[in-house]
Motif scaffolding. Structure first.
Motif, short mmCIF file in Angstrom:
data_model
loop_
_atom_site.label_atom_id
_atom_site.label_comp_id
_atom_site.label_asym_id
_atom_site.label_seq_id
_atom_site.Cartn_x
_atom_site.Cartn_y
_atom_site.Cartn_z
N GLY A 141 46.71 38.26 38.93
CA GLY A 141 47.60 40.37 39.30
C GLY A 141 48.73 40.70 40.05
N ILE A 142 49.04 39.06 41.06
CA ILE A 142 49.44 38.87 41.61
C ILE A 142 51.31 38.87 41.05
CG2 ILE A 142 50.96 38.06 43.50
CD1 ILE A 142 48.65 36.97 45.32
N LEU A 143 50.39 37.92 39.79
CA LEU A 143 51.78 36.92 39.02
C LEU A 143 52.11 39.02 37.88
CD1 LEU A 143 53.40 35.03 37.92
CD2 LEU A 143 51.56 35.37 35.88
N TYR A 144 51.42 39.52 37.80
CA TYR A 144 51.90 40.15 36.80
C TYR A 144 52.32 41.31 38.03
CZ TYR A 144 48.07 39.41 33.85
OH TYR A 144 47.35 38.57 33.03
N GLY A 145 51.48 41.61 39.22
CA GLY A 145 52.64 42.14 40.03
C GLY A 145 53.69 42.46 40.72
N VAL A 146 53.73 41.25 41.12
CA VAL A 146 55.12 41.51 41.53
C VAL A 146 57.14 41.46 40.34
CG1 VAL A 146 57.01 38.96 42.10
CG2 VAL A 146 54.67 39.50 43.04
N ILE A 147 55.69 41.08 39.30
CA ILE A 147 56.83 40.91 38.45
C ILE A 147 57.45 42.43 38.01
CG2 ILE A 147 57.21 40.31 35.56
CD1 ILE A 147 55.66 38.08 35.01
N ALA A 148 56.14 43.42 37.61
CA ALA A 148 56.16 44.70 37.55
C ALA A 148 56.76 45.20 38.92
CB ALA A 148 55.04 45.25 37.28
N GLY A 149 56.76 45.12 39.17
CA GLY A 149 57.64 46.16 41.10
C GLY A 149 58.41 45.28 41.39
N MET A 150 59.24 44.27 40.83
CA MET A 150 60.77 43.45 41.51
C MET A 150 61.02 44.28 39.83
SD MET A 150 60.09 40.25 42.58
CE MET A 150 62.01 39.80 43.40
N GLU A 151 60.54 44.78 38.60
CA GLU A 151 61.75 45.21 37.52
C GLU A 151 62.24 46.86 38.38
OE1 GLU A 151 61.01 45.85 33.05
OE2 GLU A 151 59.66 45.89 34.03
N GLY B 53 42.99 37.14 43.20
CA GLY B 53 42.93 35.66 42.80
C GLY B 53 41.73 35.35 42.16
N ILE B 54 41.08 36.37 41.77
CA ILE B 54 39.34 35.66 41.04
C ILE B 54 39.46 33.77 41.09
CG2 ILE B 54 37.18 36.04 39.25
CD1 ILE B 54 37.81 37.99 41.69
N ASP B 55 40.56 33.42 40.17
CA ASP B 55 40.42 32.36 39.34
C ASP B 55 40.79 31.79 40.75
OD1 ASP B 55 40.18 32.68 36.54
OD2 ASP B 55 41.40 33.90 36.78
N LYS B 56 41.58 32.04 41.40
CA LYS B 56 41.85 30.89 42.74
C LYS B 56 40.25 30.93 43.33
CE LYS B 56 45.12 28.22 44.59
NZ LYS B 56 45.73 27.34 43.98
N GLY C 50 40.84 38.03 32.83
CA GLY C 50 39.85 36.56 32.89
C GLY C 50 38.58 37.50 32.46
N PRO C 51 37.50 36.52 32.36
CA PRO C 51 36.34 36.85 32.36
C PRO C 51 35.63 37.01 33.68
CG PRO C 51 36.60 34.28 31.72
CD PRO C 51 38.07 35.11 31.66
N TYR C 52 36.05 36.21 34.60
CA TYR C 52 35.10 36.63 36.15
C TYR C 52 35.53 38.24 36.25
CZ TYR C 52 35.27 31.76 35.45
OH TYR C 52 35.10 30.78 34.70
N ILE C 53 36.85 38.88 35.93
CA ILE C 53 36.36 40.09 36.30
C ILE C 53 35.76 40.88 35.76
CG2 ILE C 53 38.86 42.21 36.11
CD1 ILE C 53 39.14 40.45 38.64
#
Length: 427
Positions: free
Chosen positions: A75-85, A114-117, A198-201
């Motif tokens: 989620g943070i990965l996607y959000g940072v990429i979209a936000g900075m774009e 960060g569910i996987d984290k 992912g499956p945990y979401i």
């Protein structure tokens, strides 16, 4: 009261990462829904999903090697990429100044973080390895992790916060950013939302039996909003971002203006009447749409198109009925309506922001994208609106005003009114 315009957009979607790829995908009806081996292995009923495809090279454009070491929050990965774009798309610099940008902030929503984290951390704690958790566990797992990461990377000195309202999260975040600029408390707000993969979401929704399970062998056909053969939603993930800016600032910078945000509204049905934890209160939905129109100072007759919530569940016909009553329009008089979820699945907390990017692209480029898989319009919907208002393929029309709505668990609603930009003064 300031006029609020969109000067930057960014997107990480199952059917396209980055604005150019996403624009082409929605024009061409490209699906981002694929078979997911993890879901099959875990014996999910629904074994297909919409998940963005990210290369390692792309990740390294936005994160340092050190940041990526031990990083486990999609989620943070996607959000940072979209936000900075969205930030760079608006022509704004990424600087290392020692002074924050006091005029710019962010409202960036998230359903979870960060569910996987979390899962990784739980195993380490249970194995008595707490000291090996690393220094970024808190930043990756706190719900405001996404806004904190963006705030630091961009040096934002205005409000930096994260909202969370289930599937209405992204739409609500945009309205929160709008309100802050409109009232003169910020010049620019990066507004959007993100959602983990992912499956945990997705597992909880599969357990609720609201996900599509009949199209596991045909993934691209699985998400069927407004269709008579809709069999539940396909889970998805990603992020969308808008750079909202007051008009005066945008004109001073000679920025590209993609659209204007005229206004909107959020409310709740209080889980009364037809409302519950999982179902919307019809009165609240209609009221939300009507109050959004009022806030934007337009009438239902001014709406050229609707980008609906429309998840491919039994609630689709219910949503269309609420639109007809809120706008006072039906049959051939109804606006064009579409749902992005036929191409992306339901991106949950990220849905409203990704779909808002799609809405703005339609206004800016002058088209209406088609409704994937809606070859058999549901009879309850066909009784309310004409088939011609539910295009199957992209139409070269030039909408002036599009309404975008999202409705979420907890009986929460949000509706935005976007307009093709012109610099004529308000009446």
């Amino acid at each position: 009261m300031k006029r609020v315009v969109i000067t930057g957009i960014g997107v990480v979607s199952p059917n396209g990462v980055g604005v150019p790829a996403f624009t082409q995908a929605i024009r061409d009806g490209v699906s981002g829904i694929r078979h997911d081996e993890r879901l099959e292995k875990l014996q999910f009923s629904c074994q297909i999903a919409g998940m963005p495809q990210l290369s390692e090279e792309l990740k390294k454009k936005y994160f340092t090697e050190l940041e990526l070491r031990g990083f486990n929050s999609t989620g943070i990965l996607y959000g940072v990429i979209a936000g900075m774009e969205a930030w760079t798309n608006a022509g704004l610099p990424i600087t290392s100044n020692s002074v924050p940008d006091w005029d710019s902030g962010t409202v960036f929503g998230s359903g979870t973080s960060g569910i996987d984290k979390f899962r990784e951390s739980i195993y380490k704690i249970d194995d008595l390895q707490t000291r090996r958790l690393g220094s970024t566990v808190v930043a990756q797992t706190m719900n405001s992790g996404i806004s904190a990461y963006l705030g630091g990377k961009l040096g934002l000195g205005n409000q930096v916060t994260t909202n969370s309202s289930a599937c209405a999260t992204g739409t609500e975040a945009i309205l929160m950013g709008y309100d802050r600029i409109r009232s003169g408390r910020a010049k620019r707000m990066l507004a959007g939302s993100t959602g983990d993969s992912g499956p945990y979401i997705w597992g909880g929704f599969d357990a609720l039996r609201v996900c599509s399970s009949q199209y596991n062998a045909h993934p691209t056909q699985g998400s069927r909003p407004m269709s008579a053969t809709a069999a539940g939603f396909v889970p998805g993930s990603g992020a969308g971002a808008l750079l909202l800016e007051d008009l005066e600032s945008a004109l001073e910078r000679k920025a590209t203006i993609y659209a204007e945000l005229l206004g909107g509204h959020v409310n709740s049905g209080g889980q009364r009447g037809t409302g519950s934890m999982t179902a919307p209160n019809a009165d609240a939905v209609r009221r939300c749409i009507q109050e959004a129109l009022k806030n934007a100072n337009i009438s239902g007759l001014d709406i050229d198109a609707i980008n609906g919530h429309l998840t491919a569940t039994t609630k689709d016909a219910f949503e269309i009925e609420n639109w007809t009553e809120a706008l006072g329009r039906r049959g051939k008089d109804f606006p064009f309506i579409n749902s992005l979820k036929g191409m992306t699945g339901h991106c949950l907390s990220a849905a409203g922001s990704i779909e808002s990017v799609a809405t703005i692209l339609q206004l800016y480029h002058g088209f209406i994208f088609g409704n994937s898989n809606c070859v058999d319009l549901h009879p309850e919907i066909a009784a309310l609106i004409d088939q011609s208002n539910v295009p199957l393929h992209t139409m070269s029309v030039a909408p002036q005003i599009i309404a975008k709505a999202s409705f979420g668990f907890g009986d929460v609603n949000a509706c935005l009114i976007f307009k093709k930009f012109d610099n004529l003064p308000y009446e």
